[in-house]
Design a protein around this motif. Sequence first.
Motif, PDB file in Angstrom:
ATOM      1  N   SER A  57       0.864  -1.163  -0.039  1.00  0.00           N
ATOM      2  CA  SER A  57       0.000   0.076   0.023  1.00  0.00           C
ATOM      3  C   SER A  57       1.079   1.270   0.042  1.00  0.00           C
ATOM      4  O   SER A  57       0.565   2.326  -0.599  1.00  0.00           O
ATOM      5  CB  SER A  57      -0.907  -0.055   1.083  1.00  0.00           C
ATOM      6  OG  SER A  57      -0.224  -0.012   2.459  1.00  0.00           O
ATOM      7  N   ALA A  58       2.159   1.288   0.629  1.00  0.00           N
ATOM      8  CA  ALA A  58       3.091   2.523   0.517  1.00  0.00           C
ATOM      9  C   ALA A  58       4.315   2.118   0.570  1.00  0.00           C
ATOM     10  O   ALA A  58       4.641   1.010   1.091  1.00  0.00           O
ATOM     11  CB  ALA A  58       2.485   3.209   2.034  1.00  0.00           C
ATOM     12  N   TRP A  59       5.189   3.004  -0.155  1.00  0.00           N
ATOM     13  CA  TRP A  59       6.452   2.689   0.056  1.00  0.00           C
ATOM     14  C   TRP A  59       7.241   2.996   1.139  1.00  0.00           C
ATOM     15  O   TRP A  59       6.846   3.848   2.303  1.00  0.00           O
ATOM     16  CB  TRP A  59       7.385   3.511  -1.038  1.00  0.00           C
ATOM     17  CG  TRP A  59       7.179   3.160  -2.431  1.00  0.00           C
ATOM     18  CD1 TRP A  59       6.391   4.039  -3.264  1.00  0.00           C
ATOM     19  CD2 TRP A  59       7.549   2.020  -3.064  1.00  0.00           C
ATOM     20  NE1 TRP A  59       6.330   3.311  -4.403  1.00  0.00           N
ATOM     21  CE2 TRP A  59       7.222   2.212  -4.458  1.00  0.00           C
ATOM     22  CE3 TRP A  59       8.389   1.118  -2.944  1.00  0.00           C
ATOM     23  CZ2 TRP A  59       7.414   1.320  -5.588  1.00  0.00           C
ATOM     24  CZ3 TRP A  59       8.671   0.222  -3.711  1.00  0.00           C
ATOM     25  CH2 TRP A  59       7.882   0.303  -5.131  1.00  0.00           C
ATOM     26  N   VAL A  60       8.183   2.060   1.739  1.00  0.00           N
ATOM     27  CA  VAL A  60       8.989   2.367   3.002  1.00  0.00           C
ATOM     28  C   VAL A  60      10.412   2.841   2.277  1.00  0.00           C
ATOM     29  O   VAL A  60      10.764   2.180   1.119  1.00  0.00           O
ATOM     30  CB  VAL A  60       9.070   1.022   3.797  1.00  0.00           C
ATOM     31  CG1 VAL A  60      10.460   1.331   4.752  1.00  0.00           C
ATOM     32  CG2 VAL A  60       8.118   0.564   4.250  1.00  0.00           C
ATOM     33  N   TYR A  61      11.184   3.598   2.796  1.00  0.00           N
ATOM     34  CA  TYR A  61      12.271   4.294   2.655  1.00  0.00           C
ATOM     35  C   TYR A  61      13.568   4.015   3.335  1.00  0.00           C
ATOM     36  O   TYR A  61      13.540   3.988   4.452  1.00  0.00           O
ATOM     37  CB  TYR A  61      12.100   5.748   2.198  1.00  0.00           C
ATOM     38  CG  TYR A  61      11.112   6.096   1.190  1.00  0.00           C
ATOM     39  CD1 TYR A  61      11.642   6.082  -0.155  1.00  0.00           C
ATOM     40  CD2 TYR A  61       9.733   6.616   1.515  1.00  0.00           C
ATOM     41  CE1 TYR A  61      10.430   6.433  -1.007  1.00  0.00           C
ATOM     42  CE2 TYR A  61       8.860   6.953   0.135  1.00  0.00           C
ATOM     43  CZ  TYR A  61       9.223   6.918  -0.982  1.00  0.00           C
ATOM     44  OH  TYR A  61       8.241   7.144  -1.755  1.00  0.00           O
TER      45      TYR A  61
ATOM     46  N   VAL B  53      37.347  24.491   6.109  1.00  0.00           N
ATOM     47  CA  VAL B  53      36.245  24.168   5.545  1.00  0.00           C
ATOM     48  C   VAL B  53      35.732  25.372   4.899  1.00  0.00           C
ATOM     49  O   VAL B  53      35.402  26.364   5.477  1.00  0.00           O
ATOM     50  CB  VAL B  53      35.139  23.165   6.022  1.00  0.00           C
ATOM     51  CG1 VAL B  53      33.878  23.489   5.131  1.00  0.00           C
ATOM     52  CG2 VAL B  53      35.605  22.007   6.605  1.00  0.00           C
ATOM     53  N   LYS B  54      35.823  25.636   3.486  1.00  0.00           N
ATOM     54  CA  LYS B  54      35.471  26.699   2.939  1.00  0.00           C
ATOM     55  C   LYS B  54      33.731  26.685   2.479  1.00  0.00           C
ATOM     56  O   LYS B  54      33.333  27.953   2.892  1.00  0.00           O
ATOM     57  CB  LYS B  54      36.002  26.866   1.470  1.00  0.00           C
ATOM     58  CG  LYS B  54      37.601  26.988   1.590  1.00  0.00           C
ATOM     59  CD  LYS B  54      38.210  27.358   0.088  1.00  0.00           C
ATOM     60  CE  LYS B  54      39.484  27.733   0.438  1.00  0.00           C
ATOM     61  NZ  LYS B  54      39.983  28.092  -1.123  1.00  0.00           N
ATOM     62  N   THR B  55      33.115  25.926   2.247  1.00  0.00           N
ATOM     63  CA  THR B  55      31.612  25.667   2.055  1.00  0.00           C
ATOM     64  C   THR B  55      31.380  24.293   1.904  1.00  0.00           C
ATOM     65  O   THR B  55      32.134  23.322   1.921  1.00  0.00           O
ATOM     66  CB  THR B  55      31.234  26.327   0.692  1.00  0.00           C
ATOM     67  OG1 THR B  55      29.765  26.567   0.623  1.00  0.00           O
ATOM     68  CG2 THR B  55      31.984  25.608  -0.358  1.00  0.00           C
ATOM     69  N   ILE B  56      29.988  24.029   2.089  1.00  0.00           N
ATOM     70  CA  ILE B  56      29.486  22.720   2.188  1.00  0.00           C
ATOM     71  C   ILE B  56      28.438  22.422   1.055  1.00  0.00           C
ATOM     72  O   ILE B  56      27.577  23.501   0.653  1.00  0.00           O
ATOM     73  CB  ILE B  56      28.949  22.171   3.454  1.00  0.00           C
ATOM     74  CG1 ILE B  56      27.725  22.981   3.914  1.00  0.00           C
ATOM     75  CG2 ILE B  56      30.251  22.113   4.048  1.00  0.00           C
ATOM     76  CD1 ILE B  56      27.188  22.591   5.150  1.00  0.00           C
ATOM     77  N   GLY B  57      28.135  21.122   0.626  1.00  0.00           N
ATOM     78  CA  GLY B  57      26.926  20.976  -0.399  1.00  0.00           C
ATOM     79  C   GLY B  57      26.202  19.654   0.389  1.00  0.00           C
ATOM     80  O   GLY B  57      27.086  18.847   1.090  1.00  0.00           O
ATOM     81  N   ILE B  58      25.010  19.846   0.213  1.00  0.00           N
ATOM     82  CA  ILE B  58      24.092  18.738   0.844  1.00  0.00           C
ATOM     83  C   ILE B  58      23.151  18.241  -0.242  1.00  0.00           C
ATOM     84  O   ILE B  58      22.691  18.852  -0.853  1.00  0.00           O
ATOM     85  CB  ILE B  58      23.261  19.386   1.753  1.00  0.00           C
ATOM     86  CG1 ILE B  58      24.355  19.982   2.997  1.00  0.00           C
ATOM     87  CG2 ILE B  58      22.468  18.289   2.584  1.00  0.00           C
ATOM     88  CD1 ILE B  58      23.241  20.969   3.966  1.00  0.00           C
ATOM     89  N   LEU B  59      23.252  16.799   0.067  1.00  0.00           N
ATOM     90  CA  LEU B  59      22.099  15.890  -0.972  1.00  0.00           C
ATOM     91  C   LEU B  59      21.447  15.114  -0.130  1.00  0.00           C
ATOM     92  O   LEU B  59      22.073  14.286   0.569  1.00  0.00           O
ATOM     93  CB  LEU B  59      22.925  15.490  -1.855  1.00  0.00           C
ATOM     94  CG  LEU B  59      22.146  14.372  -3.073  1.00  0.00           C
ATOM     95  CD1 LEU B  59      21.083  15.156  -3.880  1.00  0.00           C
ATOM     96  CD2 LEU B  59      22.997  13.600  -4.016  1.00  0.00           C
ATOM     97  N   MET B  60      20.115  15.071  -0.287  1.00  0.00           N
ATOM     98  CA  MET B  60      19.297  14.054   0.591  1.00  0.00           C
ATOM     99  C   MET B  60      18.901  13.087  -0.346  1.00  0.00           C
ATOM    100  O   MET B  60      18.184  13.535  -1.330  1.00  0.00           O
ATOM    101  CB  MET B  60      18.273  14.743   1.333  1.00  0.00           C
ATOM    102  CG  MET B  60      18.516  16.207   1.965  1.00  0.00           C
ATOM    103  SD  MET B  60      19.450  15.778   3.341  1.00  0.00           S
ATOM    104  CE  MET B  60      19.738  17.329   4.173  1.00  0.00           C
ATOM    105  N   LEU B  61      19.069  11.970  -0.195  1.00  0.00           N
ATOM    106  CA  LEU B  61      18.632  10.660  -1.039  1.00  0.00           C
ATOM    107  C   LEU B  61      17.785  10.015  -0.452  1.00  0.00           C
ATOM    108  O   LEU B  61      17.868   9.545   0.808  1.00  0.00           O
ATOM    109  CB  LEU B  61      19.832  10.072  -1.544  1.00  0.00           C
ATOM    110  CG  LEU B  61      20.535  10.399  -2.673  1.00  0.00           C
ATOM    111  CD1 LEU B  61      21.840   9.590  -3.045  1.00  0.00           C
ATOM    112  CD2 LEU B  61      19.877  10.535  -4.040  1.00  0.00           C
ATOM    113  N   LYS B  62      16.606   9.397  -1.070  1.00  0.00           N
ATOM    114  CA  LYS B  62      15.793   8.536  -0.174  1.00  0.00           C
ATOM    115  C   LYS B  62      15.508   7.460  -1.527  1.00  0.00           C
ATOM    116  O   LYS B  62      15.185   7.678  -2.763  1.00  0.00           O
ATOM    117  CB  LYS B  62      14.258   9.104   0.016  1.00  0.00           C
ATOM    118  CG  LYS B  62      13.464   9.469  -1.007  1.00  0.00           C
ATOM    119  CD  LYS B  62      12.138  10.042  -0.743  1.00  0.00           C
ATOM    120  CE  LYS B  62      11.255  10.395  -1.616  1.00  0.00           C
ATOM    121  NZ  LYS B  62       9.884  10.838  -1.205  1.00  0.00           N
ATOM    122  N   MET B  63      15.769   6.048  -0.977  1.00  0.00           N
ATOM    123  CA  MET B  63      15.589   4.922  -1.911  1.00  0.00           C
ATOM    124  C   MET B  63      14.512   4.094  -1.369  1.00  0.00           C
ATOM    125  O   MET B  63      14.276   3.860  -0.279  1.00  0.00           O
ATOM    126  CB  MET B  63      17.038   4.320  -1.899  1.00  0.00           C
ATOM    127  CG  MET B  63      18.125   5.156  -2.475  1.00  0.00           C
ATOM    128  SD  MET B  63      19.591   4.823  -1.554  1.00  0.00           S
ATOM    129  CE  MET B  63      19.386   5.626   0.069  1.00  0.00           C
TER     130      MET B  63
END
Length: 449
Positions: free
Chosen positions: A277-281, A303-313
């Motif tokens: 019925s629904a995905w689990v991530y 550290v000069k700067t940061i980048g962020i990436l959120m991934l859900k599978m």
Amino acid sequence: MTDIRIQPEQVGAEIRFRIIDFFNNVKTAQEISIATEIPDEVDIGMKLSQRILDEREALGGSFTSLNQIAGVRLIGPERFTEIILGLTNYFNNFPNTVAINIQPMFEEVLRLKKELENMGGIAGGPQYVISLEPILLNPFEGQTIQISARVTDRLTHTPAVNKSLTLSTSWGELEHCIGFSINKGKVIRVRTDTDGFARFKLLPKLNDQLKGRQQDVLESALSFLTPDAPNPKSTSGGFLKIVSQYQMERNTNLRIAVDRYYLDKEHQISPDNDYLSAWVYSNALIVAYLTDMPGQENTGVPVKTIGILMLKMKDWVGAWFQTYMEKLANENPVDDIIVSMKALGGSGSQLSGRILGFTENYMAGQRGVVGTMLGKKNVNDAITDFLGTGMDDLDLEIKLDLFPALTTATRNIRDSSIGLKSIKMTQTVSVAQPVKFYRANDKLITRVE
């Protein structure tokens, strides 16, 4: 609050969409204030939350970019960073939105505070911007995900060449290849190329890692699933194909791969739950730090700067398990077949021989860890139901022959990996808790001693 300042363009596509969607659907200033709260930090407050709602109204009822939110009067770089971190933490607490574990990143950002203070501050923001984007959209757990990191000058937008990036992940492992050299781990260091890019992979998390061929056939099987399916049920045809592939005798590598994912999640999976019925991530937080790489390893760096990436599978294991279980029940209704064997007549010994012979062959035909387990479950459930109600119309003498053999069979299926051949050959075996039978008012009575 940390001295790190997150710019709108630093936020990954997935979390950017979720934040804009949140602000376009939130109803009250109080909801914003609660959702953006960070433990041990002053929240953004009701007045500023109301300004966000007023700005949304002024824009025609919806935001289309993070720049519009960052541009709300009195938000500024610090408040915008609080909003990003606070909402990401809020999503983590509500699985139906985006279950992302932001805590490791948040602690890491706080740890960088002293290093950034040593830099003497960065007037006007960081010189460079890091963009992180996955190549594969809507991935499934088990797929290798290609990710590109690009560093550009914040003002001129030109690529930053030969810059040192430290990459970390909260889930799985990262891998970066240069020629024949492979750099792999939870934290790796890379350098940008002439276009400002550094390309790397997020490898799946698994206690018992797959070999190359096993990984290849798993990813091929997962391609049967629709990536943008709103729920597992809407790609049920793909799950059926994977089950059919799993059952084929020649597909040993696929069975090994799927079984390992099942064994990793076995404690989370119940035959009584609905996984369609629904995905689990499963969630991964990728953080990229732009640093001045020193000539010596194991040395602290600013550290000069940061980048962020959120991934859900998408976690497909539970839905696949349920599909397999339902397919077996529909194709081979063991309980109906066992009941139908009564019509063939004969003695109790002959009937038990037929039942045990059929169930032995049925279980022998199931392959893999999951197939064997589901085969045993179906046989055990069917025999248990037959013992409970299926023998009501049989003669007492036939019951006396059937009950010991079938009861012993269910015990052995449940308690060990023993087959049924020895039971079929002898019809009885000694058990730890013998069952005694006696007559009372023309009925078969049992007592476990």
